[in-house]
Design a protein around this motif. Structure first.
Motif, PDB file in Angstrom:
ATOM      1  N   ASP A 163       0.802  -1.202   0.000  1.00  0.00           N
ATOM      2  CA  ASP A 163       0.000   0.000   0.000  1.00  0.00           C
ATOM      3  C   ASP A 163       0.837   1.255   0.000  1.00  0.00           C
ATOM      4  O   ASP A 163       0.352   2.348   0.117  1.00  0.00           O
ATOM      5  CB  ASP A 163      -0.938   0.027   1.218  1.00  0.00           C
ATOM      6  CG  ASP A 163      -0.153  -0.136   2.484  1.00  0.00           C
ATOM      7  OD1 ASP A 163       0.382   0.870   2.954  1.00  0.00           O
ATOM      8  OD2 ASP A 163      -0.061  -1.252   3.012  1.00  0.00           O
ATOM      9  N   HIS A 175      -7.526   3.684   3.612  1.00  0.00           N
ATOM     10  CA  HIS A 175      -7.690   2.236   3.752  1.00  0.00           C
ATOM     11  C   HIS A 175      -9.019   1.892   4.410  1.00  0.00           C
ATOM     12  O   HIS A 175      -9.623   0.847   4.115  1.00  0.00           O
ATOM     13  CB  HIS A 175      -6.531   1.656   4.561  1.00  0.00           C
ATOM     14  CG  HIS A 175      -5.224   1.705   3.820  1.00  0.00           C
ATOM     15  ND1 HIS A 175      -4.005   1.443   4.425  1.00  0.00           N
ATOM     16  CD2 HIS A 175      -4.931   1.986   2.527  1.00  0.00           C
ATOM     17  CE1 HIS A 175      -3.038   1.568   3.533  1.00  0.00           C
ATOM     18  NE2 HIS A 175      -3.589   1.906   2.364  1.00  0.00           N
ATOM     19  N   ASP A 222      -1.112   6.201  -3.666  1.00  0.00           N
ATOM     20  CA  ASP A 222      -0.564   5.968  -2.323  1.00  0.00           C
ATOM     21  C   ASP A 222       0.293   7.140  -1.875  1.00  0.00           C
ATOM     22  O   ASP A 222       0.848   7.867  -2.697  1.00  0.00           O
ATOM     23  CB  ASP A 222       0.286   4.690  -2.322  1.00  0.00           C
ATOM     24  CG  ASP A 222      -0.570   3.446  -2.471  1.00  0.00           C
ATOM     25  OD1 ASP A 222      -1.742   3.480  -2.046  1.00  0.00           O
ATOM     26  OD2 ASP A 222      -0.065   2.458  -3.032  1.00  0.00           O
ATOM     27  N   GLY A 255      -2.836  -3.140   3.751  1.00  0.00           N
ATOM     28  CA  GLY A 255      -3.690  -2.251   2.963  1.00  0.00           C
ATOM     29  C   GLY A 255      -5.068  -2.086   3.556  1.00  0.00           C
ATOM     30  O   GLY A 255      -5.984  -1.583   2.914  1.00  0.00           O
TER      31      GLY A 255
END
Length: 901
Positions: free
Chosen positions: A4, A724, A742, A811
């Motif tokens: 992530d 998330h 990200d 993630g």
């Protein structure tokens, strides 16, 4: 690396900066570079709160050994007819012409890296451009006050080292030494034996002392001397209508604050706020000054050592030894001059008050002050460890002792006193390479103090044994007390606080005088440009000096005595301070005010280059460059253009007009508050560079920027967690452009370290809160909480960070509580704005690391420029001016938004 997290995102890149500000001097292009900061003509010390996102640190100067001046009867000037003043030809008078000069060429400075062969045409990281002066276009401005108010220098508590706490000293006679600086790289022609007498440098140039005349208006009565304030219309309280709910009674403290606000004396709204120009007050009553408490001996087991053995010192000697002991870990104690001066004075005290045990102390190397240092250090730790209640109690007791000294009654009004505390004894630190640093500042007693107070009121009693040296009743000055310190023989004064009416009038008059210069500056420039080729050497030198003072914002400079630091200004420059470099560069390298190095390479006009070559002809390095110009003579010449005009006014004018132009041209209209603040600080930096308000990069700058970077990553970490959470609620959010990228600059290793750091902070915070709660319960006579309460809190923290560790790299994230998607989206948007603002703040701090912005705000920038700018661009002035500055400039806060300097 976690799936992530991506290092390729642009999220961590700095935002685009505001258009490059161009450094202007009087409307002419200029770039400058210097490495040291300066404290200016009217310094007041500032805290970090005075400078948004900038740190202050003492500047280190590359100083050289002090040199004195020799005057030689040698001269040679260029053979060109346009260069050489002809004494045989009568000087033609040049008529002044008030003609705009947009085409006048300013002296353009060149950064140091260009001198080293790395020219990038940039100023402090920004490209330099030429600016033509803009049309004044200012609205109808209030005319400058006609009455004259004596200006007092700024004063701060415990600023013993500042030379700004007293009126400017009279110029002293020059004392010559044989010090030289070796061979010079200057371009110097051979001496011309046929040169006329008028072309030759004078053998000696004696500084003429300014004589201050005290003028009293005997015909004006005390009552007429003080203008009466306008009576403000009192608001009548509206009665509550029948049946209306009565308003809650406000607290006593709030009512007192409101009452104090209502009693503000708005002197600037009076028809004649400056009095009659001579009598400053009609009535003045105060309680004198506050002397520091007497010295208390250290515990018997804390003693300095000599040759490895503890020594019992007399009370007087122990106090002096303690001054040095407290400083052994500072840079001062590593300075040879500081140590030499300290030990000389220490031995004098030991001679008068020898150790009772008979120890003879005659070698500094055998002295060990570390036991004292360790004791003082332990005391600092102990005081830091005091509870909040104990600290408040100590402060309350201290305030009670000082309370009656903090105010005085001036013309029936209660006014705050500025530096009412007498400086405690200690070791003189000075600034830069001051020859007397390390000397002992003796304790000031009532016998040293002269009190100024109204005749007929009770004379205040000192808070220590003794009688005042003298009591006077001088209504033409604004100081309450004065004394002469023993280091440099300087006069120290106690004035009213910065926000007082007298100080405010002085500040307002200073800036109004600078604004008045706008009407005359074109004519002055026309005249000195014409005189650059004058046939009279004194006039040509004066014109060249005026060019430097105007274009480079140099201080005029005064002569120094043998026991003062070898600092110079424009009129006192020596040949060694100015180097010529073809085709038309002049390199300045000298120690300015407070021993701060001034280093600039300047691209000048051909005539200026030729003049400097002429002035240096046939002289030694330690001879005066302008041997026919004095500060007194220069200021007298300037006064012929405008009443009260001095070289110092040019510095204020150039700083304020440059600042106004920069703000007008480069402030973005449609931008965030932080972007506008960055534009404001860029304009301020242009002024700081112009006035050489520079500093060395703070030692803590790198560490500070690392902390800011971690804080920025912390914001990104929070945003990542919220993203998330959204993804867990609905995978479609991953396709949303606003959330799909990200956060960069974060990997698993940094996230683990960040979470560990946050966990430690949470534990520490919980422990502090628990201790504070128990402290309050005990104060109220209740039973304290059990330790199990704290254990439960710490257990919750452990569980929370265990959960975060399990989420790392998956993630996924869980807030631990339910929250609507709309609320999470709103939180992400707010974090995005916070990140954007924080990046701008980091850019601003990085760009300002070598520049001191506070000095300009306090002394050189008309505060009305800032107040009007804030109103136009909807920027809260509290983000620029600290509480101290708001108190200092209340008269500027009511200016209209259309106001221009």
């Amino acid at each position: 690396m976690s799936s992530d997290v991506s290092m390729s995102s642009d999220d961590d890149k700095p935002l685009g900066v505001i258009p490059k500000a161009r450094a202007t001097q009087n409307g002419h292009a200029a770039s400058a570079n210097g490495r040291a900061a300066v404290m200016d003509d009217e310094d007041s010390f500032m805290t970090d709160s005075d400078q948004p996102l900038s740190q202050t640190s003492p500047a280190k100067s590359d100083s050289t050994a002090p040199r004195r001046r020799h005057m030689k009867r040698k001269a040679d000037y260029s053979s060109s007819d346009s260069d050489t003043p002809l004494a045989s030809s009568p000087a033609k008078s040049v008529a002044s012409a008030s003609v705009p000069m947009p085409g006048a060429v300013a002296a353009t400075t060149v950064p140091a890296n260009r001198i080293n062969g790395h020219s990038n045409g940039k100023l402090n990281g920004h490209k330099t451009h030429k600016l033509q002066p803009k049309a004044n276009g200012n609205g109808k401005a209030k005319p400058p006050p006609k009455k004259k108010v004596k200006k007092e220098e700024e004063e701060e508590d415990y600023s013993a080292e500042s030379e700004d706490e007293k009126p400017a000293p009279k110029p002293r006679k020059k004392a010559s030494t044989s010090a030289t600086n070796g061979k010079s790289k200057n371009v110097v022609p051979k001496a011309d034996p046929d040169a006329s007498e008028d072309e030759k440098p004078l053998k000696k140039q004696k500084a003429v002392a300014d004589k201050t005349k005290k003028v009293k208006d005997e015909a004006t009565s005390d009552a007429a001397a003080t203008p009466k304030p306008k009576k403000s219309k009192e608001k009548t309280a509206k009665e509550e209508p029948d049946g209306a709910t009565p308003k809650k009674k406000r607290g006593k403290k709030k009512e007192e604050e409101d009452a104090e606000e209502e009693e503000v004396y708005k002197w600037w709204e009076m028809e004649d706020p400056n009095g009659d120009g001579s009598i400053k007050w009609a009535t003045l009553d105060h309680n004198g000054v506050y002397f520091p408490p007497p010295y208390e001996r250290l515990p018997s087991d804390v003693r300095m050592k000599y040759n490895g053995k503890p020594v019992t010192l007399s009370t007087e000697a122990e106090e002096v030894a303690g001054f040095y002991g407290a400083m052994i870990e500072t840079e001062h104690a590593q300075d040879a001059t500081f140590n030499k001066n300290f030990f000389q004075d220490f031995k004098k005290v030991l001679t008068k008050h020898p150790p009772p045990d008979g120890t003879i102390i005659d070698k500094f190397e055998l002295c060990d002050f570390r036991p004292m240092y360790e004791y003082f250090d332990a005391e600092k730790v102990r005081k830091k460890g005091l509870t909040t209640a104990e600290k408040k109690e100590l402060k309350k007791a201290k305030d009670a002792l000082e309370e009656k000294y903090t105010t005085c009654v001036l013309d029936g009004r209660k006014e705050k006193v500025g530096n009412f505390r007498i400086e405690p004894p200690g070791l003189f630190r000075g600034r830069g390479e001051h020859p007397k640093k390390g000397c002992l500042k003796r304790r000031v007693t009532p016998e040293d103090i002269t009190i100024n107070i109204q005749q007929g009121v009770p004379i205040p009693k000192p808070n220590m044994p003794g009688k005042w040296k003298k009591v006077i009743h001088d209504q033409t000055v604004t100081w309450l007390a004065n004394w002469t310190e023993n280091i440099n023989g300087q006069h120290k004064y106690v004035f009213l606080a910065a926000g007082s009416s007298l100080k405010g009038q002085s500040d307002m008059m200073k800036f109004e005088k600078a604004r008045e210069l706008k009407k005359h500056v074109d004519r002055i420039r026309q005249d000195y440009n014409n005189e650059l080729k004058s046939k009279v050497m004194a006039d040509r030198q004066r014109a060249t000096a005026m060019y430097f003072i105007d274009r480079l914002a140099l201080r005029a400079g005064n002569e120094k005595g043998e026991d003062e630091a070898d600092t110079v200004g424009c009129c006192s420059l020596r040949c060694e301070h100015v180097t010529l470099e073809q085709p038309n560069f002049i390199i300045f390298d000298f120690l300015g005010k407070d021993s701060i190095r001034y280093y600039k390479k300047v691209d000048v006009e051909d005539q200026i280059f030729k003049n400097i070559r002429i002035f240096k002809g046939g002289k030694n390095d330690d001879d005066n460059l302008f041997d026919r110009v004095t500060t007194t003579g220069l200021n007298k010449h300037l006064a012929s253009y405008m009443k009260g005009l001095t070289a110092k006014v040019f510095r204020t004018y150039n700083a304020s007009i440059t600042f106004q132009q920069q703000l007008d041209e480069y402030t973005p209209d449609k931008a965030s508050v932080q972007e506008k603040l960055n534009a404001y600080n860029k304009a301020n930096r242009m002024v700081a560079i112009l006035c050489n308000h520079q500093r060395s990069v703070p030692k803590t700058h790198s560490a500070s920027m690392e902390k800011l970077t971690d804080k920025l990553r912390g914001f990104k970490y929070e945003r990542m967690k919220l993203r998330h959470v959204l993804f867990a609620m609905d995978p479609k959010y991953k396709k949303n452009k606003a959330y799909k990228d990200d956060e960069s600059d974060m990997d698993d290793e940094w996230i683990a370290q960040h979470e560990k750091s946050q966990k430690e902070k949470e534990i520490e915070k919980a422990e502090r809160k628990f201790a504070k709660e128990n402290e309050k319960l005990e104060a109220d006579g209740k039973e304290a909480q059990k330790k199990s309460v704290l254990k439960d809190r710490l257990k919750d923290i452990e569980e929370e960070y265990d959960r975060l560790e399990q989420e790392r790299g998956t993630g996924k994230a869980d807030l631990g509580r339910k929250k609507a998607p709309e609320k999470i989206e709103e939180s992400i948007e707010k974090l995005g704005e916070k990140i954007k603002t924080f990046k701008l703040q980091m850019v601003d701090r990085e760009e300002g690391k070598e520049v001191s912005l506070g000095t300009s705000k306090i002394n050189y920038l008309d505060p009305r420029i800032t107040a009007a700018w804030c109103k136009i661009h909807d920027v809260p002035i509290q983000k620029i001016f600290s509480k101290t500055l708001l108190t200092k400039f209340p008269w500027a806060m009511e200016v209209e938004s259309e106001w221009k300097f």
